[in-house]
Every structure is written in C-alpha cells, then in structure tokens.
Design an enzyme around this catalytic site. Structure first.
Site, PDB file in Angstrom:
ATOM      1  N   GLU A  71       1.410  -1.350  -0.276  1.00  0.00           N
ATOM      2  CA  GLU A  71       0.377  -0.223   0.228  1.00  0.00           C
ATOM      3  C   GLU A  71       1.021   0.742   0.501  1.00  0.00           C
ATOM      4  OE1 GLU A  71      -2.871   0.238  -0.864  1.00  0.00           O
ATOM      5  OE2 GLU A  71      -4.199  -1.604   0.281  1.00  0.00           O
ATOM      6  N   HIS A  89      -2.991   2.742   8.599  1.00  0.00           N
ATOM      7  CA  HIS A  89      -3.959   2.186   7.719  1.00  0.00           C
ATOM      8  C   HIS A  89      -4.425   0.640   8.590  1.00  0.00           C
ATOM      9  CE1 HIS A  89      -6.479  -0.750   4.380  1.00  0.00           C
ATOM     10  NE2 HIS A  89      -5.276  -0.984   4.343  1.00  0.00           N
ATOM     11  N   HIS A  91      -6.705  -3.296   9.272  1.00  0.00           N
ATOM     12  CA  HIS A  91      -8.166  -4.445   9.245  1.00  0.00           C
ATOM     13  C   HIS A  91      -8.682  -4.517  10.170  1.00  0.00           C
ATOM     14  CE1 HIS A  91      -5.904  -5.495   4.899  1.00  0.00           C
ATOM     15  NE2 HIS A  91      -6.397  -3.994   4.796  1.00  0.00           N
ATOM     16  N   HIS A 151     -12.749  -3.288   3.083  1.00  0.00           N
ATOM     17  CA  HIS A 151     -10.982  -3.581   3.125  1.00  0.00           C
ATOM     18  C   HIS A 151     -10.743  -2.674   4.313  1.00  0.00           C
ATOM     19  CE1 HIS A 151      -6.674  -2.803   1.023  1.00  0.00           C
ATOM     20  NE2 HIS A 151      -6.612  -2.702   2.621  1.00  0.00           N
TER      21      HIS A 151
HETATM   22 ZN    ZN Z   1      -5.243  -3.365   3.877  1.00  0.00          ZN
END
Ligand code: ZN
Length: 214
Positions: A71, A89, A91, A151
């Site tokens: 990413e 970021h 999850h 996501h």
């Molecule tokens: Zn991700």
C-alpha cells in the site's frame, strides 16, 4: 528515537490493541522528505526498526533492506494530498465490518468530532492501486480518518501518536455503532448538538491536561 523506531513502536502498539493483525495493515510517518513505512510481509506485532524502510515522497528507497508495503502508493498519496505527518492503515475488526455495510459512519458520540464528523467510506478498489489511493484521499477531505469499503480503515494525524490515537478512536466508534445498532436504531447527534460540542470544547480546552489553578 529514530523515525524507523517510532514507526516500529506504533505498529507494535496497534497490534497489541488488536488493530493490526498478523501482516495486515501498515504504518508510515514523515519527517521532511523522508517517509518511514513498514515493509511488506512484516509481522506487525514484532516490528522492529529494520522492518521499516525509508522512502522519498516519490517512493524511492533511501534506507532499509525490505520492500515497502504493497500500500505504498496509498501512503504516498495521502501524505502528499493531506499534508499529514503520519498514516495508519488497518484491517481492524469493527472498522472493517462497518466498511462492509455502511456508506458512512454517522456521529453517535461527540468524540467522533475529533475525527471531523461523519466518517466517509471510500469506494472499493483493488489493494495497492492508484484508484484506491485516490478514493481514500477524497474520503479523508476535512477528516482525520476514513473507512475503505470491504477493506479496512485509514487514520492520519499531525503526529504519529495522533494518527495512532485516531485509528484507535475510529475502531472504538465502529464498535459503538455495532453495539448500539444491535440494541435498536441509534439516535444521531444533530448538527446543532455537534456545533455545541465544538463550542464547548474550544471554551474548555477539551482533551488537554490543565494545571489546577491555585
Ligand atoms: Zn489493506
């Protein structure tokens, strides 16, 4: 502490809090033209400085042996477009669940105003694509966090510590939404109630420690 060590410590903290699971998620922090970012495939709960790579704002590797996270473009795009000093970021479980269902996370609790209000959900796009990065940057406009459809979540901050706190706050708010919705239809804070909170926060320096006047 070096920037690489700071990113490693933030990754371990977020893993300990249950937001970064296994190798899923990534963290970056910027100092001038140096962006320290977690490497791809790193187990984030055990992240050390050597697992963090330093890149330029255009993604050239300046320091470190690991390939940056898949990413990378998302982080570079958000750093360039938002001017934030750090990007997280995840999850994380509740944030990701909300991102699979909602079109935005509405304001149930006044603490959400620390993120700028309703949290938008960026449209789904394949991980690692410029399309995903652009969608997330747009969803972050005027906000400290966004959800990514089907996501996960992204949080930013003026410091790495702030970005970490914002990611934790978003996960708490997503869990709150989940639990409140299980009980019934949640009441939303009205626009006036939100404005009153902002006025009150400005008058009382909410969220900062203050010396007791003597
Ligand atoms: Zn991700």
């Amino acid at each position: 502490m070096s920037l690489r060590e700071q990113v490693a410590a933030a990754s371990r903290r977020l893993a300990a809090e249950g937001l970064l699971i296994g190798t899923a998620g990534n963290v970056s922090a910027r100092e001038g033209d140096r962006i320290a970012i977690t490497g791809t495939g790193v187990v984030l709960a055990e992240c050390v400085a050597d697992d963090v790579t330093v890149v330029s704002p255009t993604g050239e590797v300046l320091e470190g042996t690991l390939v940056p996270t898949s990413e990378l473009d998302l982080h570079l795009c958000v750093h360039a477009g938002s001017g934030s000093a750090a990007v997280v970021h995840t999850h994380a479980p509740y944030s990701t669940a909300a991102a699979c269902v909602l079109v935005e996370l509405p304001v149930l609790h006044y603490q959400q105003l620390l993120l700028g209000g309703e949290v938008r959900v960026a449209p789904y796009a394949t991980f690692g694509t410029p399309e995903l990065a652009d969608g997330v940057l747009a969803a972050l406009h005027g906000r400290q966090a966004a959800l990514m459809a089907n996501h996960g979540s992204v949080a930013v901050g003026a410091t790495l510590a702030k970005a970490v706190e914002n990611a934790l706050l978003l996960e708490w708010l997503a869990a709150l939404h989940h639990r409140a919705t299980a009980l019934g239809t949640p009441r939303l804070l009205t626009e006036q109630q939100q404005l009153d909170v902002i006025t009150q926060a400005l008058q009382t320096s909410y969220g900062t420690t203050q010396e007791n006047p003597r």
